[in-house]
Scaffold this active site. Sequence first.
Site, PDB file in Angstrom:
ATOM      1  N   TYR A  86       0.624  -1.399   0.049  1.00 19.24           N
ATOM      2  CA  TYR A  86      -0.115   0.637  -0.242  1.00 19.24           C
ATOM      3  C   TYR A  86       1.190   0.838  -0.010  1.00 19.24           C
ATOM      4  O   TYR A  86       0.325   2.429  -0.179  1.00 19.24           O
ATOM      5  CB  TYR A  86      -0.934  -0.072   1.194  1.00 19.24           C
ATOM      6  CG  TYR A  86      -0.320   0.513   2.220  1.00 19.24           C
ATOM      7  CD1 TYR A  86       0.529  -0.502   3.321  1.00 19.24           C
ATOM      8  CD2 TYR A  86      -0.210   1.593   3.014  1.00 19.24           C
ATOM      9  CE1 TYR A  86       0.802  -0.392   4.421  1.00 19.24           C
ATOM     10  CE2 TYR A  86       0.032   2.151   3.980  1.00 19.24           C
ATOM     11  CZ  TYR A  86       1.203   0.758   5.157  1.00 19.24           C
ATOM     12  OH  TYR A  86       1.666   0.934   6.176  1.00 19.24           O
TER      13      TYR A  86
ATOM     14  N   GLY B 180      -0.508   8.243  13.455  1.00 23.25           N
ATOM     15  CA  GLY B 180      -0.345   9.790  13.137  1.00 23.25           C
ATOM     16  C   GLY B 180      -2.006   9.620  12.761  1.00 23.25           C
ATOM     17  O   GLY B 180      -2.457   8.920  12.125  1.00 23.25           O
ATOM     18  N   ASP B 181      -3.072  11.441  13.176  1.00 20.02           N
ATOM     19  CA  ASP B 181      -3.811  10.904  12.528  1.00 20.02           C
ATOM     20  C   ASP B 181      -4.507  10.736  11.439  1.00 20.02           C
ATOM     21  O   ASP B 181      -5.528  10.763  10.577  1.00 20.02           O
ATOM     22  CB  ASP B 181      -5.263  12.148  13.771  1.00 20.02           C
ATOM     23  CG  ASP B 181      -4.418  13.134  12.795  1.00 20.02           C
ATOM     24  OD1 ASP B 181      -3.270  12.960  11.958  1.00 20.02           O
ATOM     25  OD2 ASP B 181      -4.829  14.152  13.786  1.00 20.02           O
TER      26      ASP B 181
ATOM     27  N   ASP C 197      -2.790  -0.685 -34.195  1.00 25.76           N
ATOM     28  CA  ASP C 197      -1.459  -1.237 -33.765  1.00 25.76           C
ATOM     29  C   ASP C 197      -1.230  -2.434 -34.443  1.00 25.76           C
ATOM     30  O   ASP C 197      -1.389  -3.686 -34.209  1.00 25.76           O
ATOM     31  CB  ASP C 197      -2.798  -2.230 -32.206  1.00 25.76           C
ATOM     32  CG  ASP C 197      -1.361  -2.827 -31.133  1.00 25.76           C
ATOM     33  OD1 ASP C 197      -0.284  -2.301 -31.779  1.00 25.76           O
ATOM     34  OD2 ASP C 197      -1.977  -4.103 -31.167  1.00 25.76           O
TER      35      ASP C 197
ATOM     36  N   THR D 188       2.444  14.950  11.234  1.00 25.69           N
ATOM     37  CA  THR D 188       3.008  15.643  11.139  1.00 25.69           C
ATOM     38  C   THR D 188       3.307  15.445   9.498  1.00 25.69           C
ATOM     39  O   THR D 188       3.690  14.762   9.044  1.00 25.69           O
ATOM     40  CB  THR D 188       4.423  15.479  11.601  1.00 25.69           C
ATOM     41  OG1 THR D 188       4.930  15.546  13.057  1.00 25.69           O
ATOM     42  CG2 THR D 188       5.375  17.020  11.366  1.00 25.69           C
TER      43      THR D 188
ATOM     44  N   TYR E 220      -2.765  -5.794  12.197  1.00 22.54           N
ATOM     45  CA  TYR E 220      -1.299  -5.632  13.467  1.00 22.54           C
ATOM     46  C   TYR E 220      -2.004  -7.070  14.342  1.00 22.54           C
ATOM     47  O   TYR E 220      -1.510  -7.376  15.578  1.00 22.54           O
ATOM     48  CB  TYR E 220      -2.023  -4.986  14.576  1.00 22.54           C
ATOM     49  CG  TYR E 220      -1.399  -3.354  13.713  1.00 22.54           C
ATOM     50  CD1 TYR E 220      -1.245  -3.049  12.398  1.00 22.54           C
ATOM     51  CD2 TYR E 220      -0.709  -2.515  15.241  1.00 22.54           C
ATOM     52  CE1 TYR E 220      -1.057  -1.780  11.982  1.00 22.54           C
ATOM     53  CE2 TYR E 220      -0.045  -1.319  14.462  1.00 22.54           C
ATOM     54  CZ  TYR E 220      -0.253  -1.088  13.772  1.00 22.54           C
ATOM     55  OH  TYR E 220       0.641   0.781  12.567  1.00 22.54           O
TER      56      TYR E 220
END
Length: 431
Positions: free
Chosen positions: A43, A90-91, A204, A122, A75
């Site tokens: 990800y 971090g949010d 093509d 941040t 987790y």
Amino acid sequence: MKTVYTCFCTDVIHEGHLNVIKEAQKFGRVVVGVLSDEAVIRYNRFFTVDFEERFQMVEKLDGVSKVVVQKEIMYDEIVKELHPDYVIHGDNWKEGPLKAIRDNVRHLLDEYGGEIIDIPYTYNENVKRIDARMKEKLSMPEYRRKRLRQLLTLCPVVKTIEVHNGLTGLIAEKTVVENNGELAQFDAMWISSLCDSISKGKPDIELVDMTSRFRTIDDVMEVTTKPIIFDGDTGGLIEHFVYTVRSLERMGVSAVIIEDKTGLKKNSLFGTEVEQTQDSIAHFCEKIQAGKKVQLTDDFMIIARIESLILEKGMEDALTRADAYVGAGADGIMIHSRKKDPAEILEFCDRFRVKNKETPIVVVPSSFNSVTEAELAAHGVNIVIYANQLTRSAFPVMEQTAEDILKYHRALEVDSRLLPIKDILTLIDEL
Ligand code: SPV
Ligand code: MG
């Protein structure tokens, strides 16, 4: 003493990470997980430093009591192992695809009364600059070129999507989805001869020349970091192909796929409805050998595409050719089919894998589109290319919009299907 856990998947420690640790220390002893390479690439941006280095980088940080490996994005395993009282993050994980991770943690901690600590994410000018520098690094030829080989060791299957300009490149680069608690993104990009030609209103048939095809690569490269697999058609004359290999390699393309046809090439999906000539094994092997001989790095791959099933020459012919092409130095085999049923593709893969466990297999499931990536991987496929779906999805929608504007003599009726003007203006980030 309480345990506070946080997971890092970063290449560079900046003030944001230091802040997480500082905040975490207020609640107890800090344990940091370093996310495995396999999980990061599902990800996040690809890494520029390998796992060991990332691990050591975190070990050196003040305020960290213990560093562990977090193998999976979710987790479950790590929470079971560490039973942390708190997980701090971090949010920014409160929305978007990362929310699935937060939900997973929430659910796990709820079972025993653990708590999530969200701290303000941040993202100031300094962090932005570091972020941009990492992205630039990943887009450099020496980092990008080798990425396909890296992915082949890390992914069950390298998911590749067709791109033909900067905009489709951005879709390939940025799309991340969450589905049933799983995160996914495309790993690589395919510069299709079909879609590159169609986007220029041309058939093509190797009519769009290499200079123009390279221009497309350049447009894509300017706005992306993911590795590129280039559709090299027949590769042309051997005397020309060697120059193509050198150019692609220098640009930072990871692989070229050439097909064993000769003369006027038509798209494979026409099959035997049009006249197409398969190359001799000897001549095509000579082309592969010539390409391998001129390449300057070990990163670049020449993948041989077998047209025997397309041209109804049979399975034995396809398998014989696969052995010969690998013997000539091909770094991978692409097997193509235009049948709806994936059976012949799966049979080829199974039989090829009896003798050859290593050489990557590439497939393009445009016709046999019911087969899943997992099924293909179970038969030994390493790279799946979605070769034309972005172009085929855009065309009918654009055509409908054009028809409706003509019909209503204004654009009001189509507006609800359009990207809002505000969004199109901010779609592309400025430097
Ligand atoms: C392309 O995308 O141009 C390909 C794949 O070569 S196919 O169109 O299926 O031949
Ligand atoms: Mg093609």
